[in-house]
Write an enzyme that holds these catalytic residues in place. Structure first.
Site: not given
Ligand code: UDP
Length: 330
Positions: A31, A36, A116, A140, A144, A168-169, A220
């Site tokens: 990372d 992060g 996503s 974005y 993906k 999803f969320n 959502r």
């Protein structure tokens, strides 16, 4: 398996680390700490490095003696991706290409990729299944979708085995309250509403109350980050028998913005100001995913993803750590 976890200091990645260890694997985090948090990694071996560097990627694969890679490292703000597409294409697409090239040159052929629901754009109907048209509406989402296409081509040509997990969320926090969500800036509804309940914001704006939904606000599908973590480990282990896996990670249940705000008020036992605001550009009225495929193929089930459990765990984290991980960046 020895698993190199790119972006392992981020929100979803850091919650996958304990799950990997529990299943007997050896994660090593890679990372750059741009988003992060070192503290989110706790005692998992950590290599600071960047996907912009072929050398650092090769070194991390060698030092971790990786059998597989989980790839979370990516920029993930929709609005920012519209303003700075170049950053998104370089980080998310070029970064993935470099990672894949380094993996293939070492013979590492297992990858779990963090995708996503953004790739579906604005679907005509819900619930969304994996065979819906891929038509992202922002850079974005396009990064993906492009990486998913690359993975499919590499699987065919080079024998790459991969799982593409379309979240999803993502929401909620570790059960023991030790790690959780800490974005700067925070844009997500649940942490924003919790910050309002903690008195750290004036209130919450509801972005749009004239949507074609029962209460006029967006719907959502919130899925607990620990349920996401379990799915990652299951998908990794299934690569042996199922070399290509494309799964939604969702509950099939939608919740409106108003419902989320109401649940935060209940869980926190505190009231806060809620005001109606214009729609946020690019928001789909309803995004709810069918997770029938991963349930049928891997036996995965969301276990902690009721709205109440999600918000209770998030409240525990944020109220114990109102300033998040409190670290210097970089
Ligand atoms: N939302 C809102 N107020 C906020 C943040 C979000 O009304 O301060 C809405 C947003 O428009 C969307 C839903 O809450 O309909 C979930 O947004 P979030 O950013 O958490 O996740 P997204 O679905 O955009 O990935």
């Amino acid at each position: 398996m020895n698993v190199l976890v790119t972006g392992g200091a981020g929100y979803v990645g850091s919650h996958v680390l304990p799950e990997l260890r529990r299943a007997g694997h050896n994660p090593v985090v890679f990372d750059n700490l741009s988003e992060g948090h070192r503290r989110a990694v706790a005692d998992t071996p950590f290599i600071k490095g960047d996907l912009a560097s072929d050398e650092q990627i090769a070194d991390a694969l060698a030092r971790s003696r990786a059998d597989a890679v989980m790839h979370f490292a990516a920029r993930a703000y929709v609005g920012e991706s519209v303003e700075k597409p170049q950053e998104y294409y370089f980080n998310n697409v070029a970064g993935a290409l470099r990672l894949l090239r380094a993996m293939l040159s070492r013979g590492v052929k297992r990858l779990v990729f963090s995708s996503s629901c953004c790739i579906y754009g604005v679907p005509q109907t819900v619930p969304i299944t994996e065979d819906f048209r891929i038509q992202p509406i922002n850079p974005y989402g396009r990064t993906k979708a492009i990486v998913e296409d690359i993975l499919s081509d590499y699987a065919r040509a080079y024998g790459l085995r991969y799982a593409s997990l379309r979240y999803f969320n993502a929401s909620g926090a570790a059960a023991d309250g030790s790690i959780g969500e800490d974005h700067d800036p925070e844009t997500h509804l649940i942490p924003i509403a919790i910050q309002a309940a903690l008195g750290r914001r004036d209130g919450v704006s509801v972005y749009g109350s004239d949507y074609p939904t029962p209460d006029g606000t967006c719907i959502r599908d919130y899925v607990h980050v620990l349920d996401l973590a379990t799915a990652h480990v299951m998908a990794l282990e299934a690569l042996e028998d199922s070399p290509v896996q494309i799964f939604n990670l969702s509950t099939g249940q939608g919740h409106s913005v108003r419902e989320v705000i109401q649940t935060v008020k209940q869980v926190a036992g505190r009231d806060f100001k809620v005001e109606e605001a214009p729609r946020r550009h690019g928001d789909a009225p309803a995004l709810v995913g069918s997770s029938e495929r991963i349930r049928a193929e891997l036996g995965w089930q969301p276990r902690s993803s009721s709205l109440d459990e999600i918000i209770t765990s998030a409240w525990r984290w944020h109220s114990a750590h109102p300033d998040g991980f409190q670290e210097e960046k970089g």
